[in-house]
Write an enzyme that holds these catalytic residues in place. Structure first.
Site, PDB file in Angstrom:
ATOM      1  N   GLU A  79       8.153   5.304  10.744  1.00 10.53           N
ATOM      2  CA  GLU A  79       8.877   4.389  10.289  1.00 10.53           C
ATOM      3  C   GLU A  79       8.327   3.487   8.958  1.00 10.53           C
ATOM      4  O   GLU A  79       7.296   2.892   9.344  1.00 10.53           O
ATOM      5  CB  GLU A  79       9.577   3.420  11.019  1.00 10.53           C
ATOM      6  CG  GLU A  79      10.877   2.545  10.681  1.00 10.53           C
ATOM      7  CD  GLU A  79      11.522   1.800  11.436  1.00 10.53           C
ATOM      8  OE1 GLU A  79      11.704   2.162  12.591  1.00 10.53           O
ATOM      9  OE2 GLU A  79      12.155   1.098  10.866  1.00 10.53           O
ATOM     10  N   LYS A 258      14.742  -3.686  19.469  1.00 10.13           N
ATOM     11  CA  LYS A 258      14.459  -2.274  18.872  1.00 10.13           C
ATOM     12  C   LYS A 258      13.314  -2.783  17.822  1.00 10.13           C
ATOM     13  O   LYS A 258      12.109  -2.167  17.642  1.00 10.13           O
ATOM     14  CB  LYS A 258      15.441  -1.762  17.988  1.00 10.13           C
ATOM     15  CG  LYS A 258      15.123  -0.544  17.448  1.00 10.13           C
ATOM     16  CD  LYS A 258      14.683  -0.413  16.001  1.00 10.13           C
ATOM     17  CE  LYS A 258      14.138   0.932  15.569  1.00 10.13           C
ATOM     18  NZ  LYS A 258      13.439   1.187  14.474  1.00 10.13           N
ATOM     19  N   ASP A 274       2.830   6.543  28.115  1.00 11.10           N
ATOM     20  CA  ASP A 274       4.146   7.107  28.344  1.00 11.10           C
ATOM     21  C   ASP A 274       4.962   6.090  27.716  1.00 11.10           C
ATOM     22  O   ASP A 274       5.571   5.212  28.098  1.00 11.10           O
ATOM     23  CB  ASP A 274       4.307   7.344  29.755  1.00 11.10           C
ATOM     24  CG  ASP A 274       5.724   7.909  30.156  1.00 11.10           C
ATOM     25  OD1 ASP A 274       6.775   7.653  29.301  1.00 11.10           O
ATOM     26  OD2 ASP A 274       5.875   8.382  31.233  1.00 11.10           O
ATOM     27  N   HIS A 373      12.021  -3.514   2.492  1.00  7.62           N
ATOM     28  CA  HIS A 373      12.370  -1.858   2.934  1.00  7.62           C
ATOM     29  C   HIS A 373      12.360  -0.923   1.845  1.00  7.62           C
ATOM     30  O   HIS A 373      12.322   0.001   1.855  1.00  7.62           O
ATOM     31  CB  HIS A 373      13.613  -1.805   3.968  1.00  7.62           C
ATOM     32  CG  HIS A 373      13.149  -1.843   5.213  1.00  7.62           C
ATOM     33  ND1 HIS A 373      13.614  -1.409   6.348  1.00  7.62           N
ATOM     34  CD2 HIS A 373      12.316  -2.848   5.763  1.00  7.62           C
ATOM     35  CE1 HIS A 373      13.170  -1.724   7.377  1.00  7.62           C
ATOM     36  NE2 HIS A 373      12.171  -2.420   7.408  1.00  7.62           N
TER      37      HIS A 373
HETATM   38  P1  NDP Z   1      -2.779  10.537  36.893  1.00  5.37           P
HETATM   39  O1  NDP Z   1      -1.851  11.277  37.889  1.00  5.37           O
HETATM   40  O2  NDP Z   1      -3.293  11.249  35.519  1.00  5.37           O
HETATM   41  O3  NDP Z   1      -3.771   9.778  37.671  1.00  5.37           O
HETATM   42  C1  NDP Z   1      -4.464   8.818  37.274  1.00  5.37           C
HETATM   43  C2  NDP Z   1      -5.955   9.425  37.034  1.00  5.37           C
HETATM   44  O4  NDP Z   1      -6.781   8.690  36.520  1.00  5.37           O
HETATM   45  C3  NDP Z   1      -6.486   9.830  38.382  1.00  5.37           C
HETATM   46  O5  NDP Z   1      -6.845  11.387  38.054  1.00  5.37           O
HETATM   47  C4  NDP Z   1      -7.738   8.973  38.639  1.00  5.37           C
HETATM   48  O6  NDP Z   1      -8.774   9.765  39.282  1.00  5.37           O
HETATM   49  C5  NDP Z   1      -8.036   8.894  37.127  1.00  5.37           C
HETATM   50  N1  NDP Z   1      -8.711   7.470  37.020  1.00  5.37           N
HETATM   51  C6  NDP Z   1      -9.956   7.287  36.395  1.00  5.37           C
HETATM   52  N2  NDP Z   1     -10.292   6.087  36.509  1.00  5.37           N
HETATM   53  C7  NDP Z   1      -9.622   5.484  37.023  1.00  5.37           C
HETATM   54  C8  NDP Z   1      -9.252   4.054  37.546  1.00  5.37           C
HETATM   55  N3  NDP Z   1     -10.319   3.137  36.907  1.00  5.37           N
HETATM   56  N4  NDP Z   1      -8.188   3.366  37.760  1.00  5.37           N
HETATM   57  C9  NDP Z   1      -7.217   4.183  38.010  1.00  5.37           C
HETATM   58  N5  NDP Z   1      -7.236   5.526  37.828  1.00  5.37           N
HETATM   59  C10 NDP Z   1      -8.378   6.290  37.407  1.00  5.37           C
HETATM   60  O7  NDP Z   1      -1.753   9.510  36.093  1.00  5.37           O
HETATM   61  P2  NDP Z   1      -0.835   8.404  36.941  1.00  5.37           P
HETATM   62  O8  NDP Z   1      -0.621   8.485  38.217  1.00  5.37           O
HETATM   63  O9  NDP Z   1      -1.338   7.132  36.131  1.00  5.37           O
HETATM   64  O10 NDP Z   1       0.536   8.883  36.095  1.00  5.37           O
HETATM   65  C11 NDP Z   1       1.036   8.740  34.739  1.00  5.37           C
HETATM   66  C12 NDP Z   1       1.371   9.982  34.166  1.00  5.37           C
HETATM   67  O11 NDP Z   1       2.561  10.254  35.278  1.00  5.37           O
HETATM   68  C13 NDP Z   1       1.923   9.636  32.920  1.00  5.37           C
HETATM   69  O12 NDP Z   1       1.648  11.146  32.294  1.00  5.37           O
HETATM   70  C14 NDP Z   1       3.337   9.730  32.988  1.00  5.37           C
HETATM   71  O13 NDP Z   1       3.990  10.400  31.712  1.00  5.37           O
HETATM   72  C15 NDP Z   1       3.612  10.567  34.234  1.00  5.37           C
HETATM   73  N6  NDP Z   1       5.195  10.276  34.871  1.00  5.37           N
HETATM   74  C16 NDP Z   1       5.669   9.214  34.746  1.00  5.37           C
HETATM   75  C17 NDP Z   1       7.044   9.155  35.719  1.00  5.37           C
HETATM   76  C18 NDP Z   1       7.831   7.717  35.256  1.00  5.37           C
HETATM   77  O14 NDP Z   1       7.401   7.066  34.420  1.00  5.37           O
HETATM   78  N7  NDP Z   1       9.076   7.658  36.182  1.00  5.37           N
HETATM   79  C19 NDP Z   1       7.409  10.068  36.646  1.00  5.37           C
HETATM   80  C20 NDP Z   1       6.389  10.858  36.661  1.00  5.37           C
HETATM   81  C21 NDP Z   1       5.237  11.013  35.858  1.00  5.37           C
HETATM   82  P3  NDP Z   1      -8.550   9.590  40.890  1.00  5.37           P
HETATM   83  O15 NDP Z   1      -7.554  10.790  41.324  1.00  5.37           O
HETATM   84  O16 NDP Z   1     -10.086  10.138  41.129  1.00  5.37           O
HETATM   85  O17 NDP Z   1      -8.320   8.430  41.444  1.00  5.37           O
END
Ligand code: NDP
Length: 421
Positions: A79, A258, A274, A373
């Site tokens: 935008e 917005k 996200d 704009h």
């Molecule tokens: P992930 O599943 O990628 O989990 C976080 C990852 O970051 C893990 O692999 C974790 O490692 C790693 N990590 C490394 N360093 C850190 C730290 N310091 N603190 C925390 N984690 C760390 O992502 P999220 O669980 O955060 O989920 C987000 C994703 O889910 C986004 O892509 C989103 O779009 C999607 N999503 C969103 C939904 C919603 O908003 N309703 C529903 C479903 C999915 P380790 O495993 O070793 O801990």
């Protein structure tokens, strides 16, 4: 190294890249220069049925003073005028003392919706007496987060119509935590069914992230509203009124918000987060109290001769997880921000939202939004009909003089220009 931002908007992208090069590693400087943001192979790991990649402008809004620290903020948006407005507001706010932010909390909430319960009150008591067991079961489902200092923090229940909803809050540290929470919730759902003799309809994260609230505040000296003190005071009053309008009229509130998200989404996108989750969180938070309202507030501090702005929002932002580690341009964006923590990034994003809101309101109550704009839109029209950058520069003043500034007029002007050659 201190960067001289004077005339930044007039430079070419290559000149801008050179100017900010001290903020980036060699590797990221090359990435910008080559404009190769995302390899197809990586894109194919991120989503399904991938055909290619899709590009958007990657910009920078310099010099945000937030909690006494300077941030140069990466923004991805298609935008026109969003980045210019954020940069303009950041400049005025910096000269008035900058932003201060408060992180109220940083926990994510998920829910297991139970139904078909004989007695919801008894079920609530049972769940309460199993609280510790449920929390440790949740943690066992995702033990790595404990090692990082996070983990499940609380469990509570609420009766809503035929449902008994079990809420779980989790400290997700640097991650947004959707997958983390979903794993934990799915692990405790069968236990909840067993101890309550009810059924679980679903177990899922909530995007209404009321335990991840962040507030950004700033004051702007009246002299930045207008050099004429009387006019500045009138504008300050109008700013207060504009806030009130967004509190009482949903049609205005939606547009007010917005405008805030114009800035927020751009940083959320640039940092690989996200944006649907952040939008859902913000808009659901705007309905607190039953009516959809404007998320920010501006008030005219007559004693200090300033306008004071405040924006509180859920900001469950991440610096780890999702596709953040996969996308090199996203890593570049984090590098530009000096690799902030999730809390710090949340403060930056809410401050950008407030800056964007200030710029929009200032334009609305002053000259109106179109004046600013118009130029950018007219230029976009010329480029759209095929004008080169040079032709667009020649034709822009002509198009701005036209009564009907549309594609047809732009096309006619371009044909005329080319016929003259
Ligand atoms: P992930 O599943 O990628 O989990 C976080 C990852 O970051 C893990 O692999 C974790 O490692 C790693 N990590 C490394 N360093 C850190 C730290 N310091 N603190 C925390 N984690 C760390 O992502 P999220 O669980 O955060 O989920 C987000 C994703 O889910 C986004 O892509 C989103 O779009 C999607 N999503 C969103 C939904 C919603 O908003 N309703 C529903 C479903 C999915 P380790 O495993 O070793 O801990």
């Amino acid at each position: 190294m201190k960067i001289n931002w004077t005339g930044f908007s007039k430079k070419t992208p290559l000149e801008r890249q050179k100017l900010i090069s001290s903020l980036l590693t060699e590797e990221k400087q090359t990435l910008l220069r080559d404009n190769k943001q995302l390899a197809l192979k990586t894109a194919d790991q991120m989503a399904e049925h991938v055909l290619g990649t899709f590009s958007l402008p990657f910009s920078i809004a310099p010099d945000f003073l937030i909690d006494n620290k300077i941030y140069h903020v990466p923004m991805v948006t298609e935008e026109p005028s969003v980045v210019a407005a954020a940069s303009f507001a950041a400049k005025l706010i910096k000269r008035s003392g900058g932003f201060t932010t408060t992180i109220h909390n940083r926990l994510m909430i998920g829910q297991v919706a139970l139904y078909d319960l004989k007695d919801k009150k008894i079920a609530e008591q049972i769940i309460s007496s199993h609280k510790e067991q449920l929390l440790s079961h949740a943690n066992e489902a995702h033990p790595s987060i404990l090692k990082r200092g996070g983990g499940a923090r609380n469990i509570w229940t609420e009766e809503k119509e035929e449902f008994l909803i079990v809420y779980l809050s989790v400290d997700t540290q640097e991650a947004m935590g959707a997958n983390m929470l979903n794993t934990m919730l799915e692990a405790i759902a069968p236990i909840l069914e067993e101890i309550t003799a009810g059924k679980s309809l679903m177990a899922i994260l909530s995007n209404y992230a009321t335990e991840s609230l962040v507030t950004a505040e700033c004051s702007v000296d009246l002299r930045f509203l207008s050099r004429n003190i009387e006019e500045a005071q009138q504008l300050a009053q109008k700013m207060e009124l504009a806030t009130h309008l967004a509190q009482v009229d949903t049609y205005r509130a939606a547009t007010h918000n917005k405008g805030i998200f114009n800035g927020i989404d751009a940083v959320v996108l640039a940092t690989g987060n996200d944006w649907r989750a952040i939008e859902a969180a913000g808009h659901s938070y705007a309905t607190q109290g039953g009516l959809y309202r404007g998320l920010s507030n501006w008030f005219y501090d007559r004693k200090k001769q300033q306008v004071h702005g405040k924006l509180t929002l859920p900001m469950p932002i991440a610096t780890k997880g999702g596709s953040i580690g996969l996308n090199p341009t996203v890593q570049l964006a984090h590098e530009l921000l000096n690799s902030p923590s999730a809390k710090e990034l949340a403060s930056v994003i809410v401050s950008v939202g407030l800056a964007q809101n200030f710029a929009a309101l200032k334009a609305l109550i002053g000259t109106g939004i179109q004046e600013g704009h118009m130029k950018l839109q007219a230029k976009s029209l010329l480029l759209l009909v095929g004008a080169t950058e040079k032709e667009a520069t020649i034709l822009l003043p002509r198009l701005l003089k036209e009564k009907h500034r549309n594609q047809e007029t732009a096309q006619e002007l371009l044909i005329d220009l080319r016929n003259q050659k």
